[in-house]
Scaffold this motif. Structure first.
Motif, short mmCIF file in Angstrom:
data_model
loop_
_atom_site.label_atom_id
_atom_site.label_comp_id
_atom_site.label_asym_id
_atom_site.label_seq_id
_atom_site.Cartn_x
_atom_site.Cartn_y
_atom_site.Cartn_z
N ILE A 557 0.85 -1.19 0.00
CA ILE A 557 0.00 0.00 0.00
C ILE A 557 0.89 1.24 0.00
O ILE A 557 1.76 1.39 0.86
CB ILE A 557 -0.94 0.02 1.22
CG1 ILE A 557 -1.88 -1.18 1.18
CG2 ILE A 557 -1.75 1.32 1.25
CD1 ILE A 557 -2.74 -1.31 2.40
N LEU A 558 0.67 2.12 -0.97
CA LEU A 558 1.46 3.33 -1.12
C LEU A 558 0.55 4.50 -1.46
O LEU A 558 -0.51 4.31 -2.05
CB LEU A 558 2.50 3.18 -2.24
CG LEU A 558 3.56 2.09 -2.11
CD1 LEU A 558 4.25 1.93 -3.45
CD2 LEU A 558 4.57 2.45 -1.03
N THR A 559 0.97 5.71 -1.09
CA THR A 559 0.31 6.88 -1.64
C THR A 559 0.79 7.04 -3.08
O THR A 559 1.80 6.47 -3.48
CB THR A 559 0.62 8.15 -0.85
OG1 THR A 559 2.02 8.45 -0.98
CG2 THR A 559 0.30 7.98 0.63
N GLN A 560 0.07 7.84 -3.84
CA GLN A 560 0.46 8.01 -5.24
C GLN A 560 1.83 8.68 -5.33
O GLN A 560 2.64 8.35 -6.20
CB GLN A 560 -0.59 8.85 -5.97
CG GLN A 560 -0.53 8.73 -7.47
CD GLN A 560 -1.79 9.19 -8.16
OE1 GLN A 560 -2.61 9.87 -7.55
NE2 GLN A 560 -1.95 8.84 -9.42
N THR A 561 2.12 9.60 -4.42
CA THR A 561 3.43 10.25 -4.40
C THR A 561 4.53 9.26 -4.09
O THR A 561 5.59 9.25 -4.73
CB THR A 561 3.45 11.39 -3.38
OG1 THR A 561 2.43 12.34 -3.70
CG2 THR A 561 4.81 12.08 -3.36
N GLN A 562 4.29 8.39 -3.10
CA GLN A 562 5.28 7.38 -2.76
C GLN A 562 5.54 6.43 -3.92
O GLN A 562 6.67 6.01 -4.16
CB GLN A 562 4.82 6.59 -1.53
CG GLN A 562 4.84 7.39 -0.24
CD GLN A 562 4.19 6.64 0.90
OE1 GLN A 562 3.39 5.74 0.69
NE2 GLN A 562 4.52 7.03 2.13
N ALA A 563 4.49 6.09 -4.65
CA ALA A 563 4.65 5.19 -5.78
C ALA A 563 5.53 5.80 -6.86
O ALA A 563 6.26 5.09 -7.56
CB ALA A 563 3.29 4.82 -6.35
N GLU A 564 5.46 7.12 -7.02
CA GLU A 564 6.26 7.80 -8.02
C GLU A 564 7.71 7.96 -7.58
O GLU A 564 8.62 7.98 -8.41
CB GLU A 564 5.65 9.17 -8.33
CG GLU A 564 4.28 9.09 -8.99
CD GLU A 564 3.62 10.44 -9.09
OE1 GLU A 564 4.22 11.42 -8.60
OE2 GLU A 564 2.51 10.53 -9.66
N GLN A 565 7.92 8.06 -6.26
CA GLN A 565 9.26 8.34 -5.75
C GLN A 565 10.01 7.10 -5.29
O GLN A 565 11.23 7.08 -5.27
CB GLN A 565 9.17 9.35 -4.59
CG GLN A 565 8.60 10.70 -5.01
CD GLN A 565 8.42 11.63 -3.82
OE1 GLN A 565 8.55 11.22 -2.67
NE2 GLN A 565 8.11 12.89 -4.11
N ALA A 566 9.26 6.07 -4.89
CA ALA A 566 9.90 4.89 -4.31
C ALA A 566 10.67 4.11 -5.37
O ALA A 566 10.32 4.11 -6.55
CB ALA A 566 8.86 3.99 -3.64
N HIS A 567 11.71 3.40 -4.90
CA HIS A 567 12.48 2.52 -5.79
C HIS A 567 11.80 1.16 -5.79
O HIS A 567 12.19 0.24 -5.07
CB HIS A 567 13.93 2.42 -5.30
CG HIS A 567 14.65 3.74 -5.34
ND1 HIS A 567 15.05 4.34 -6.52
CD2 HIS A 567 15.01 4.59 -4.34
CE1 HIS A 567 15.65 5.49 -6.25
NE2 HIS A 567 15.63 5.67 -4.94
N LEU A 568 10.78 1.03 -6.61
CA LEU A 568 10.00 -0.20 -6.67
C LEU A 568 10.66 -1.21 -7.59
O LEU A 568 11.50 -0.86 -8.43
CB LEU A 568 8.58 0.10 -7.17
CG LEU A 568 7.76 1.09 -6.35
CD1 LEU A 568 6.43 1.37 -7.05
CD2 LEU A 568 7.51 0.57 -4.95
N GLU A 569 10.26 -2.46 -7.41
CA GLU A 569 10.72 -3.49 -8.33
C GLU A 569 10.29 -3.14 -9.75
O GLU A 569 9.27 -2.48 -9.96
CB GLU A 569 10.14 -4.85 -7.94
CG GLU A 569 10.65 -5.37 -6.61
CD GLU A 569 10.05 -6.73 -6.30
OE1 GLU A 569 9.48 -7.35 -7.23
OE2 GLU A 569 10.15 -7.17 -5.15
N HIS A 570 11.08 -3.63 -10.71
CA HIS A 570 10.83 -3.27 -12.10
C HIS A 570 9.40 -3.63 -12.52
O HIS A 570 8.71 -2.83 -13.15
CB HIS A 570 11.84 -3.99 -12.98
CG HIS A 570 11.69 -3.69 -14.45
ND1 HIS A 570 11.80 -2.40 -14.96
CD2 HIS A 570 11.43 -4.50 -15.50
CE1 HIS A 570 11.61 -2.44 -16.26
NE2 HIS A 570 11.38 -3.69 -16.62
N GLN A 571 8.94 -4.84 -12.16
CA GLN A 571 7.61 -5.28 -12.58
C GLN A 571 6.51 -4.45 -11.92
O GLN A 571 5.50 -4.12 -12.55
CB GLN A 571 7.42 -6.76 -12.24
CG GLN A 571 8.17 -7.71 -13.14
CD GLN A 571 7.73 -7.56 -14.60
OE1 GLN A 571 6.55 -7.47 -14.88
NE2 GLN A 571 8.69 -7.53 -15.50
N ILE A 572 6.68 -4.10 -10.65
CA ILE A 572 5.68 -3.28 -9.96
C ILE A 572 5.63 -1.88 -10.57
O ILE A 572 4.56 -1.30 -10.76
CB ILE A 572 5.97 -3.22 -8.45
CG1 ILE A 572 5.95 -4.63 -7.85
CG2 ILE A 572 4.97 -2.33 -7.73
CD1 ILE A 572 6.31 -4.67 -6.38
#
Length: 691
Positions: A557-572
């Motif tokens: 679960i992430l905020t939209q801002t966190q999703a844009e800034q976080a270093h997520l896995e490539h597939q996510i």
């Protein structure tokens, strides 16, 4: 007014906290006094969604419980009209509007009142106003402007012939129904007693108000509506009103001094420029008459569509004549509009994906098997929906990581001899063209079963309850109930729009409550909620929330801002990008759905047959969208049925209260749902196998 109480439901097999009871809806009764002086209820209406507000009125959908007809209802609270002048103003509006009948004037249906409100029932315009049209389109082609302006001028001419001055013509009061303009909102309208009478009231909307109203020296008459017609035409061609500024005083000064111009970069025909210039003249007597406007060279002999398609609400349609600058053709458009228009929402999306820079382009590369866009709203043409593929140029797939193991496979159902139910199951075998409810490899099945064992157990219990309820209700010896049908509030967990890109990625969707999401071919899913749910502990943060579930059951679960800034896995990261592209496409073409408070839901699984697409929702309801554009949802363990018929009238009733003799169309579809439920239950019992 009264509210229908919530029905009681059986909850065996499902925890009570997982059932969402339908909220009661408000019922408005219309009374008349008969010849004997007795008050009789002549009609009852179910109060629906909020449409808008203005002045003293709030507008809602009102559904006649007898006929099913849906009206737009202006509700005016009596306490707001304490002053006699305000009440007289409302009575004048009713008197003027109810006397008119013209194809380009919003139809006045009826008027009544109770102890608290005045109710004005009007024709419902399904495509809202031209303000929403321009917000999506930015500006229109000249042939489209001709199409709309002819209708507006004819309607105003009809009013002026009856000595009626509207005095508030603007895009927000020009409504669209079945792609025809309808003038509405006669709150500022007046009717002259004689042709030469002058009015002195200062009224109108700042961007559209005529200079003689602002100056107030000579009074005003029919010419103020002609001025507003010129402002409307300019706005449709350019995209913004000619006198609009950031400050009201500056706008009024520009109107009084007639200070405006066409943008230098805009490619408009000389006929269009001349007509607008002749209308926007300070002197009312110098403005052309309505007949003169209709005979102007802008209209005379130029191509005008006889009917615009619904896709013209959101994108430039195809015209039989290709506009071009200085080509001598009768239609002219700006260079930005000269590219071929996309004829379906799927092609619009495909064009965006083709033009998207890396990595988005790699995620969205199109191919000839890419399925078409489906949309539940009337904003899109329906000639290609359900089973007909859009053909696009073939390209090499750039990303196959989201492909499902069962890609291009069809479920095979084993038969058992001597069973009527199994005969129904066998008849569905050839229909199953896509099934996201199952996995086709042993490895995926094992992990998927382990990750969702509790969810699947509850889901199976819900399917059993639904099938049991339907089977009992649809038996031929079902006793007829004497009570009338109960009408409940429409569900909030409803797929409003969707696009099937499962040939490569998955299905994107938009729910009626403002949630956007996608179910991918690898059984992962993602949802963007318009506001945090109570289970999302983000304090006072009201930012949109993204919830992601992998096919192993891992939850993020992430905020939209966190999703844009976080270093997520490539597939996510890819899937978040896909989600945003789906959302942008839906909002670009149909506008955002209104976000609603309360618990929010998402789509969990889906599959298709030759007759329908079936959605399983997180509240364990099941929705079917049929080939003939009817829709059905079964919720609350099968006790509540929501049905949208071919006329797009939506009703929600308790299953046991439905009179099937008067609803054969609904009965036929419920039998189909029963067979689908039986298929799903037999599949869960291991009676299916992949080829």
């Amino acid at each position: 007014m009264k509210a229908i109480p919530r029905p009681a439901f059986k909850t065996q097999g499902i925890p009570s906290d997982t059932l969402i009871q339908p909220q009661p809806i408000e019922i408005i009764n219309e009374y008349e006094i008969d010849s004997t002086g007795v008050q009789q209820c002549v009609a009852s209406y179910a109060k629906g969604r909020f449409l808008g507000k203005g002045g003293f009125a709030r507008c809602y959908e009102l559904r006649d419980l007898t006929t099913g007809k849906i009206h737009a209802c202006k509700m005016v609270e009596k306490s707001s009209l304490a002053k006699p002048r305000a009440l007289n103003k409302l009575k004048t509006e009713i008197r003027i509007h109810r006397a008119m009948e013209h194809p380009n004037v919003v139809k006045f249906n009826r008027y009544f009142e109770d102890d608290k409100y005045y109710y004005i029932l009007l024709e419902l315009c399904n495509h809202k106003s031209m303000m929403e049209l321009l917000r999506k389109r930015k500006s229109l082609a000249e042939c489209e402007v001709r199409y709309y302006m002819k209708q507006i001028v004819l309607a105003v001419k009809y009013m002026h012939d009856r000595r009626i001055i509207h005095r508030d013509l603007k895009l927000g009061n020009l409504f669209i129904r079945e792609m025809r303009v309808k003038i509405g909102d006669f709150g500022l309208a007046t009717q002259l007693t004689e042709e030469k009478e002058r009015k002195w009231t200062i009224c109108g909307t700042p961007n559209y108000i005529a200079p003689e109203i602002l100056m107030g020296k000579t009074g005003h008459s029919f010419e103020v509506d002609i001025w507003s017609i010129g402002v409307i035409m300019y706005t449709l061609l350019v995209g913004t009103p000619p006198f609009e500024t950031d400050k009201l005083e500056t706008t009024y000064h520009r109107i009084k001094t007639n200070t405006w111009s066409f943008p230098d970069h805009l490619d408009l025909s000389q006929e269009a420029r001349n007509l607008v210039s002749s209308i926007l003249t300070i002197s009312p007597d110098a403005r052309p008459s309505l007949d003169t406007i209709l005979s102007h060279h802008f209209f005379d002999g130029k191509y005008t569509p006889s009917q615009l398609p619904e896709m013209a609400l959101s994108s430039v349609p195809n015209f039989p004549i290709t506009p071009a600058k200085r080509s001598g053709l009768p239609v002219r458009m700006s260079p930005a509009r000269t590219s071929p228009a996309k004829t379906s929402p799927a092609k619009v999306l495909a064009a965006k994906l083709e033009a998207a820079p890396s990595p988005k382009r790699a995620l969205f590369q199109n191919n000839e098997n890419n399925p078409h866009l489906i949309n539940g709203c009337t904003n899109f043409p329906e000639k290609n929906i359900h089973g007909k593929r859009n053909t696009a140029r073939e390209v090499k797939p750039m990303d196959t990581s989201l492909r499902s193991p069962q890609h291009h496979k069809i479920l095979r159902v084993f038969r058992k001899e001597g069973s009527e139910d199994d005969e129904r199951i066998r008849s569905l075998r050839s229909q199953m063209t896509r099934a996201a409810l199952t996995d086709t490899t042993k490895e995926t099945k094992a992990s998927h079963h382990q990750e969702n064992s509790d969810e699947n157990e509850q889901g199976r219990a819900t399917l059993e309850l639904m099938h049991k309820s339907l089977a009992a209700t649809l038996t031929s010896d079902r006793p007829k109930e004497t009570r009338s049908e109960e009408v409940l509030e429409d569900p909030t967990c409803w797929v409003e729009r969707w696009v099937d890109l499962s040939a490569k990625y998955g299905l994107g969707y938009q729910l009626v409550d403002g949630t956007y999401g996608a179910v991918f071919n690898d059984h992962s899913r993602i949802a963007l909620y318009s506001r945090p749910r109570s289970s999302f502990a983000f304090g006072k943060n009201q930012e949109s929330i993204i919830e992601y579930r992998s096919h192993q059951g891992e939850r993020m679960i992430l905020t939209q801002t966190q999703a844009e800034q976080a270093h997520l896995e490539h597939q996510i990261k890819k899937k978040v990008t896909l989600l945003n592209m789906f959302k942008n496409h839906f909002t670009d073409h149909a506008g955002p759905c209104e976000a609603k408070a309360g618990q929010q839901y998402h789509l969990t699984r889906w599959f298709r047959t030759k007759s329908a697409i079936i959605f399983r929702m997180s509240d364990r309801s099941i929705q079917l969208n049929f080939l003939d554009h009817t829709k059905l949802m079964l919720s609350h363990d099968g006790q509540v049925v929501t049905f949208v018929d071919k006329k797009k009238i939506k009703t929600t009733r308790r299953l046991g209260s439905i009179d099937f003799e008067s609803n054969p169309e609904l009965l036929h579809r419920l039998r189909y749902v029963r067979d689908i439920l039986l298929y799903l239950l037999s599949k869960n019992n291991g009676e299916t196998q992949e080829p």
